[in-house]
Design an enzyme around this catalytic site. Structure first.
Site, PDB file in Angstrom:
ATOM      1  CG  ASP A 180      -2.056   0.740   1.083  1.00  0.00           C
ATOM      2  OD1 ASP A 180      -3.106   0.585   0.860  1.00  0.00           O
ATOM      3  OD2 ASP A 180      -1.769   2.197   1.125  1.00  0.00           O
ATOM      4  CB  ILE A 181       0.845   4.186  -2.335  1.00  0.00           C
ATOM      5  CG1 ILE A 181       1.991   5.006  -2.855  1.00  0.00           C
ATOM      6  CG2 ILE A 181      -0.407   4.875  -1.994  1.00  0.00           C
ATOM      7  CD1 ILE A 181       1.733   5.549  -4.209  1.00  0.00           C
ATOM      8  CD  GLU A 207      -9.562   6.649   0.568  1.00  0.00           C
ATOM      9  OE1 GLU A 207      -8.470   6.356   0.002  1.00  0.00           O
ATOM     10  OE2 GLU A 207      -9.796   7.360   1.493  1.00  0.00           O
ATOM     11  CB  VAL A 208      -9.191   2.054  -4.995  1.00  0.00           C
ATOM     12  CG1 VAL A 208      -8.744   1.473  -6.500  1.00  0.00           C
ATOM     13  CG2 VAL A 208      -8.310   2.869  -4.735  1.00  0.00           C
ATOM     14  CG  HIS A 247      -8.560  -2.720  -2.431  1.00  0.00           C
ATOM     15  ND1 HIS A 247      -9.291  -2.245  -3.299  1.00  0.00           N
ATOM     16  CD2 HIS A 247      -8.366  -2.258  -1.220  1.00  0.00           C
ATOM     17  CE1 HIS A 247      -9.592  -1.110  -2.604  1.00  0.00           C
ATOM     18  NE2 HIS A 247      -9.005  -1.028  -1.518  1.00  0.00           N
TER      19      HIS A 247
END
Ligand code: AMP
Ligand code: ZN
Length: 113
Positions: free
Chosen positions: A29-30, A94-95, A99
């Site tokens: 995760d970024i 959010e995405v 995931h």
């Protein structure tokens, strides 16, 4: 359709990739919320858990097995970890490419905020 995680599967956006096979991919995760924070995604675009069908049962099983393997690799299996699917607005998604969050390396509260 411009999906950030589809772009990661295609290599169009860089990621710190920890696993890749024909069906599933995992990368860091970024913006990690824990010492270990990895996202496990299907290669095919699925928006939310609500969009899964019976034919995806093996895929979801595989995502969990990849999470288990990575938990062992990262050394968080013994103390434990958290697996999370956020779904839509109230879930904090959010995405909109499915995931599975694998988070560990610290203890988490329950219930989450
Ligand atoms: P969610 O709120 O469940 O949709 O989580 C989306 C997660 O994707 C967040 O934890 C973000 O930090 C993470 N994220 C967004 N963009 C990227 C990216 N380009 N590479 C890695 N992780 C990302
Ligand atoms: Zn996608």
């Amino acid at each position: 359709m411009d999906c950030i995680f589809c772009n990661i599967t295609k290599g169009a956006i860089p990621a710190d990739i920890l696993h890749r096979d024909d069906d599933v991919m995992a990368f860091k995760d970024i913006n990690p919320k824990a010492p270990v924070h990895i996202l496990i995604i299907p290669i095919k675009h699925i928006e939310t858990v609500l969009d899964l069908s019976d034919e995806d049962n093996a895929l979801i099983g595989k995502m969990v097995m990849v999470a288990n393997q990575l938990a062992e690799k990262e050394g968080i299996d013994e103390n434990g970890f958290r697996l999370v699917f956020n779904c839509r607005e109230h879930g904090g998604q959010e995405v909109y490419h499915l995931h599975l969050h694998l988070m560990g390396g610290r203890s988490f509260r329950w219930p989450p905020g």
